[in-house]
Design a protein around this motif. Sequence first.
Motif, PDB file in Angstrom:
ATOM      1  N   ARG A  49       0.804  -1.222   0.000  1.00 40.75           N
ATOM      2  CA  ARG A  49       0.000   0.000   0.000  1.00 40.75           C
ATOM      3  C   ARG A  49       0.834   1.267   0.000  1.00 40.75           C
ATOM      4  N   ASN A  50       1.947   1.288   0.727  1.00 40.15           N
ATOM      5  CA  ASN A  50       2.744   2.499   0.845  1.00 40.15           C
ATOM      6  C   ASN A  50       3.808   2.638  -0.243  1.00 40.15           C
ATOM      7  N   THR A  51       3.723   1.808  -1.264  1.00 34.87           N
ATOM      8  CA  THR A  51       4.668   1.929  -2.372  1.00 34.87           C
ATOM      9  C   THR A  51       4.002   2.703  -3.496  1.00 34.87           C
ATOM     10  N   SER A  52       4.781   3.078  -4.476  1.00 38.63           N
ATOM     11  CA  SER A  52       4.227   3.861  -5.586  1.00 38.63           C
ATOM     12  C   SER A  52       3.843   2.977  -6.765  1.00 38.63           C
ATOM     13  N   MET A  53       3.695   1.682  -6.524  1.00 38.57           N
ATOM     14  CA  MET A  53       3.369   0.779  -7.630  1.00 38.57           C
ATOM     15  C   MET A  53       1.895   0.397  -7.621  1.00 38.57           C
ATOM     16  N   ASP A  54       1.412  -0.080  -8.760  1.00 37.74           N
ATOM     17  CA  ASP A  54       0.046  -0.566  -8.867  1.00 37.74           C
ATOM     18  C   ASP A  54      -0.100  -1.843  -8.060  1.00 37.74           C
ATOM     19  N   LEU A  55      -1.327  -2.157  -7.705  1.00 38.77           N
ATOM     20  CA  LEU A  55      -1.606  -3.406  -7.004  1.00 38.77           C
ATOM     21  C   LEU A  55      -1.891  -4.517  -8.003  1.00 38.77           C
ATOM     22  N   ASP A  56      -0.974  -4.698  -8.921  1.00 35.33           N
ATOM     23  CA  ASP A  56      -1.082  -5.770  -9.905  1.00 35.33           C
ATOM     24  C   ASP A  56      -0.399  -6.989  -9.288  1.00 35.33           C
ATOM     25  N   ILE A  57      -1.145  -7.733  -8.486  1.00 35.17           N
ATOM     26  CA  ILE A  57      -0.583  -8.840  -7.718  1.00 35.17           C
ATOM     27  C   ILE A  57      -0.825 -10.133  -8.480  1.00 35.17           C
ATOM     28  N   PRO A  58       0.222 -10.888  -8.760  1.00 37.04           N
ATOM     29  CA  PRO A  58       0.049 -12.154  -9.482  1.00 37.04           C
ATOM     30  C   PRO A  58      -0.815 -13.133  -8.676  1.00 37.04           C
ATOM     31  N   PRO A  59      -1.786 -13.779  -9.324  1.00 37.91           N
ATOM     32  CA  PRO A  59      -2.648 -14.734  -8.615  1.00 37.91           C
ATOM     33  C   PRO A  59      -1.885 -15.801  -7.815  1.00 37.91           C
ATOM     34  N   PRO A  60      -0.760 -16.350  -8.327  1.00 44.22           N
ATOM     35  CA  PRO A  60      -0.041 -17.333  -7.500  1.00 44.22           C
ATOM     36  C   PRO A  60       0.435 -16.747  -6.169  1.00 44.22           C
ATOM     37  N   GLN A  61       0.796 -15.473  -6.163  1.00 49.02           N
ATOM     38  CA  GLN A  61       1.225 -14.847  -4.918  1.00 49.02           C
ATOM     39  C   GLN A  61       0.053 -14.740  -3.943  1.00 49.02           C
ATOM     40  N   VAL A  62      -1.124 -14.436  -4.470  1.00 50.16           N
ATOM     41  CA  VAL A  62      -2.315 -14.373  -3.622  1.00 50.16           C
ATOM     42  C   VAL A  62      -2.648 -15.762  -3.093  1.00 50.16           C
ATOM     43  N   MET A  63      -2.597 -16.760  -3.968  1.00 50.64           N
ATOM     44  CA  MET A  63      -2.899 -18.133  -3.543  1.00 50.64           C
ATOM     45  C   MET A  63      -1.950 -18.585  -2.440  1.00 50.64           C
ATOM     46  N   MET A  64      -0.683 -18.246  -2.543  1.00 45.94           N
ATOM     47  CA  MET A  64       0.282 -18.668  -1.528  1.00 45.94           C
ATOM     48  C   MET A  64       0.071 -17.921  -0.214  1.00 45.94           C
ATOM     49  N   ALA A  65      -0.604 -16.780  -0.248  1.00 48.54           N
ATOM     50  CA  ALA A  65      -0.908 -16.056   0.981  1.00 48.54           C
ATOM     51  C   ALA A  65      -2.122 -16.651   1.697  1.00 48.54           C
ATOM     52  N   MET A  66      -2.860 -17.521   1.004  1.00 45.77           N
ATOM     53  CA  MET A  66      -4.025 -18.167   1.607  1.00 45.77           C
ATOM     54  C   MET A  66      -3.567 -19.307   2.510  1.00 45.77           C
ATOM     55  N   SER A  67      -4.427 -19.680   3.441  1.00 45.22           N
ATOM     56  CA  SER A  67      -4.116 -20.822   4.296  1.00 45.22           C
ATOM     57  C   SER A  67      -4.141 -22.086   3.449  1.00 45.22           C
ATOM     58  N   LEU A  68      -3.504 -23.132   3.948  1.00 46.52           N
ATOM     59  CA  LEU A  68      -3.468 -24.405   3.219  1.00 46.52           C
ATOM     60  C   LEU A  68      -4.881 -24.931   2.998  1.00 46.52           C
ATOM     61  N   ASP A  69      -5.724 -24.844   4.000  1.00 48.02           N
ATOM     62  CA  ASP A  69      -7.106 -25.320   3.852  1.00 48.02           C
ATOM     63  C   ASP A  69      -7.847 -24.571   2.756  1.00 48.02           C
ATOM     64  N   ASP A  70      -7.651 -23.247   2.697  1.00 49.77           N
ATOM     65  CA  ASP A  70      -8.315 -22.459   1.656  1.00 49.77           C
ATOM     66  C   ASP A  70      -7.780 -22.799   0.274  1.00 49.77           C
ATOM     67  N   ARG A  71      -6.472 -23.035   0.176  1.00 48.13           N
ATOM     68  CA  ARG A  71      -5.903 -23.438  -1.118  1.00 48.13           C
ATOM     69  C   ARG A  71      -6.470 -24.779  -1.557  1.00 48.13           C
ATOM     70  N   LEU A  72      -6.648 -25.690  -0.615  1.00 52.17           N
ATOM     71  CA  LEU A  72      -7.235 -26.997  -0.945  1.00 52.17           C
ATOM     72  C   LEU A  72      -8.677 -26.854  -1.407  1.00 52.17           C
ATOM     73  N   THR A  73      -9.393 -25.890  -0.838  1.00 56.60           N
ATOM     74  CA  THR A  73     -10.768 -25.641  -1.256  1.00 56.60           C
ATOM     75  C   THR A  73     -10.820 -25.318  -2.748  1.00 56.60           C
ATOM     76  N   TYR A  74      -9.806 -24.624  -3.249  1.00 52.81           N
ATOM     77  CA  TYR A  74      -9.717 -24.325  -4.680  1.00 52.81           C
ATOM     78  C   TYR A  74      -9.215 -25.526  -5.476  1.00 52.81           C
ATOM     79  N   ALA A  75      -8.186 -26.182  -4.977  1.00 51.46           N
ATOM     80  CA  ALA A  75      -7.484 -27.196  -5.758  1.00 51.46           C
ATOM     81  C   ALA A  75      -8.261 -28.498  -5.912  1.00 51.46           C
ATOM     82  N   LEU A  76      -8.918 -28.952  -4.871  1.00 49.20           N
ATOM     83  CA  LEU A  76      -9.572 -30.263  -4.936  1.00 49.20           C
ATOM     84  C   LEU A  76     -10.660 -30.353  -6.003  1.00 49.20           C
ATOM     85  N   PRO A  77     -11.565 -29.382  -6.117  1.00 50.87           N
ATOM     86  CA  PRO A  77     -12.548 -29.471  -7.207  1.00 50.87           C
ATOM     87  C   PRO A  77     -11.890 -29.469  -8.587  1.00 50.87           C
TER      88      PRO A  77
END
Length: 104
Positions: A49-77
Motif C-alpha cells: 500500500r505504501n509503495t508507488s506501484m500498482d496493485l497488480d498482484i500475481p494470482p499465484p502470490q495471492v494463492m500462496m498467501a491463503m491458508s493451506l485449507d483455503d488453497r485446498l478448497t480451490y485445488a480439490l474441485p
Amino acid sequence: SGLLEATDTVEMVVFNVEVMLDLLGGYPHLLQLSRPYALAFSLVGGELRNTSMDLDIPPPQVMMAMSLDDRLTYALPLLDSFDGLQCSIVERHYPVRRINLTRE
C-alpha cells in the motif's frame, strides 16, 4: 454473464464492493470461494500500500498467501474435474472441443 469488457483504455477500474457482495449473495458457493481469496489479496496488497506501484498482484502470490485449507478448497474441485469418468466441472462451464491426435 460474467464477462467484463472495457470500452476505452483506462488507468483505474473501480468496483462497488457492496453491489458485488449482493450479487455474490445469490451464489453462495462462489461467495464462499471468493472470501479467502479476497482476504489474501487484501493482506498482500496491504504490504504494498505504501509503495508507488500498482496493485497488480500475481494470482499465484495471492494463492500462496491463503491458508493451506483455503488453497485446498480451490485445488480439490479442479483436480476432481480431471478424473475423466464424467463431464468435468470445467467442461460444464467451459465446453471444449476435443481434437483426436492419433494417426490412422
